[in-house]
Each structure stands twice: as structure tokens, then as C-alpha cells.
Design a protein around this motif. Structure first.
Motif, PDB file in Angstrom:
ATOM      1  N   MET A 127      -8.496  -1.945   9.024  1.00 41.83           N
ATOM      2  CA  MET A 127      -7.821  -2.463   7.851  1.00 41.83           C
ATOM      3  C   MET A 127      -7.037  -1.355   7.146  1.00 41.83           C
ATOM      4  O   MET A 127      -5.908  -1.577   6.713  1.00 41.83           O
ATOM      5  CB  MET A 127      -8.841  -3.089   6.908  1.00 41.83           C
ATOM      6  N   ASN A 128      -7.644  -0.180   7.049  1.00 41.22           N
ATOM      7  CA  ASN A 128      -6.961   0.914   6.353  1.00 41.22           C
ATOM      8  C   ASN A 128      -5.650   1.282   7.033  1.00 41.22           C
ATOM      9  O   ASN A 128      -4.667   1.591   6.362  1.00 41.22           O
ATOM     10  CB  ASN A 128      -7.874   2.126   6.235  1.00 41.22           C
ATOM     11  N   ASN A 129      -5.629   1.245   8.363  1.00 43.05           N
ATOM     12  CA  ASN A 129      -4.389   1.550   9.081  1.00 43.05           C
ATOM     13  C   ASN A 129      -3.325   0.492   8.819  1.00 43.05           C
ATOM     14  O   ASN A 129      -2.136   0.816   8.729  1.00 43.05           O
ATOM     15  CB  ASN A 129      -4.654   1.704  10.575  1.00 43.05           C
ATOM     16  N   HIS A 130      -3.750  -0.738   8.697  1.00 44.96           N
ATOM     17  CA  HIS A 130      -2.806  -1.811   8.376  1.00 44.96           C
ATOM     18  C   HIS A 130      -2.211  -1.586   6.980  1.00 44.96           C
ATOM     19  O   HIS A 130      -1.012  -1.742   6.764  1.00 44.96           O
ATOM     20  CB  HIS A 130      -3.524  -3.154   8.454  1.00 44.96           C
ATOM     21  N   VAL A 131      -3.066  -1.199   6.031  1.00 44.34           N
ATOM     22  CA  VAL A 131      -2.589  -0.889   4.674  1.00 44.34           C
ATOM     23  C   VAL A 131      -1.612   0.281   4.722  1.00 44.34           C
ATOM     24  O   VAL A 131      -0.578   0.265   4.047  1.00 44.34           O
ATOM     25  CB  VAL A 131      -3.777  -0.593   3.728  1.00 44.34           C
ATOM     26  N   ARG A 132      -1.895   1.275   5.533  1.00 42.93           N
ATOM     27  CA  ARG A 132      -0.988   2.417   5.674  1.00 42.93           C
ATOM     28  C   ARG A 132       0.398   1.968   6.145  1.00 42.93           C
ATOM     29  O   ARG A 132       1.411   2.440   5.651  1.00 42.93           O
ATOM     30  CB  ARG A 132      -1.545   3.428   6.674  1.00 42.93           C
ATOM     31  N   SER A 133       0.434   1.060   7.111  1.00 45.64           N
ATOM     32  CA  SER A 133       1.716   0.551   7.615  1.00 45.64           C
ATOM     33  C   SER A 133       2.506  -0.136   6.511  1.00 45.64           C
ATOM     34  O   SER A 133       3.719   0.056   6.388  1.00 45.64           O
ATOM     35  CB  SER A 133       1.482  -0.445   8.752  1.00 45.64           C
ATOM     36  N   ILE A 134       1.817  -0.930   5.716  1.00 47.44           N
ATOM     37  CA  ILE A 134       2.479  -1.633   4.617  1.00 47.44           C
ATOM     38  C   ILE A 134       2.958  -0.637   3.572  1.00 47.44           C
ATOM     39  O   ILE A 134       4.073  -0.751   3.053  1.00 47.44           O
ATOM     40  CB  ILE A 134       1.544  -2.697   4.014  1.00 47.44           C
ATOM     41  N   LEU A 135       2.127   0.342   3.259  1.00 43.44           N
ATOM     42  CA  LEU A 135       2.522   1.397   2.308  1.00 43.44           C
ATOM     43  C   LEU A 135       3.781   2.111   2.776  1.00 43.44           C
ATOM     44  O   LEU A 135       4.683   2.383   1.983  1.00 43.44           O
ATOM     45  CB  LEU A 135       1.405   2.432   2.159  1.00 43.44           C
ATOM     46  N   GLN A 136       3.816   2.435   4.052  1.00 44.69           N
ATOM     47  CA  GLN A 136       4.953   3.149   4.623  1.00 44.69           C
ATOM     48  C   GLN A 136       6.256   2.385   4.372  1.00 44.69           C
ATOM     49  O   GLN A 136       7.272   2.980   4.036  1.00 44.69           O
ATOM     50  CB  GLN A 136       4.735   3.338   6.131  1.00 44.69           C
ATOM     51  N   GLU A 137       6.200   1.070   4.507  1.00 38.08           N
ATOM     52  CA  GLU A 137       7.403   0.258   4.375  1.00 38.08           C
ATOM     53  C   GLU A 137       7.748  -0.110   2.937  1.00 38.08           C
ATOM     54  O   GLU A 137       8.916  -0.237   2.604  1.00 38.08           O
ATOM     55  CB  GLU A 137       7.245  -1.023   5.198  1.00 38.08           C
ATOM     56  N   ALA A 138       6.735  -0.278   2.086  1.00 43.68           N
ATOM     57  CA  ALA A 138       6.992  -0.904   0.789  1.00 43.68           C
ATOM     58  C   ALA A 138       6.875   0.003  -0.429  1.00 43.68           C
ATOM     59  O   ALA A 138       7.494  -0.277  -1.458  1.00 43.68           O
ATOM     60  CB  ALA A 138       6.050  -2.097   0.608  1.00 43.68           C
TER      61      ALA A 138
END
Length: 86
Positions: free
Chosen positions: A1-12
Motif C-alpha cells: 500500500m505504501n508503494n501505491h501511495v508513493r506513486s500517487i504522491l509522485q504524480e499529484a
């Protein structure tokens, strides 16, 4: 889950540092998360997970770290919907 949040953070989120340099408990506000960035992040999370974050959960603390965001998502999204689809 944390990696998924990282991906979203990177984009948004438009942070001052690369997301891959952050620890799960690092203060996102200290690395440039603004109020506008938190709104963009919230919208991206809602879209990505097909959820609506209840107003009562939208606090300063929610956007404090990758861990706090991941805990909230895990609370709102059933585990079976996070499993990879075959």
C-alpha cells in the motif's frame, strides 16, 4: 500500500524532494506538501481507489506521512479489492 501511495504522491503532490527519498513516516509538509497539493493528493487517491474520503477524516494529520495515508486507505478500501486481478 505504501508503494501505491508513493506513486500517487509522485504524480499529484508536487513535493520539493523526490518521493523515492522519503521514509514512510517522514513529514510530507516539511518536504513541500501545500494545501493545494493535499487537495490534489486527496482527489488522486479518491480517483485511484474509487472511494470518497469522509470529511471527518480530512485533517492535517491525514496528509502528514505516507503511513498515515496508507492506513486511511486500508481502512476505507476492502482488502479483496486491493488484490491483483488475474
Amino acid at each position: 500500500m505504501n508503494n501505491h501511495v508513493r506513486s500517487i504522491l509522485q504524480e499529484a503532490a508536487c513535493l520539493d524532494v523526490p518521493v523515492d527519498t522519503l521514509g514512510d513516516r517522514d513529514d510530507l509538509y516539511a518536504v513541500g506538501l501545500s494545501s493545494l497539493g493535499s487537495v490534489r493528493l486527496m482527489m488522486a487517491i479518491e480517483e485511484n481507489f474509487a472511494i470518497e474520503i469522509p470529511a471527518a477524516l480530512i485533517t492535517h494529520d491525514l496528509f502528514q506521512s505516507i503511513d498515515s495515508l496508507a492506513r486511511m486507505i486500508a481502512h476505507l478500501v476492502p482488502e479483496e479489492s486491493l488484490a491483483p486481478r488475474i
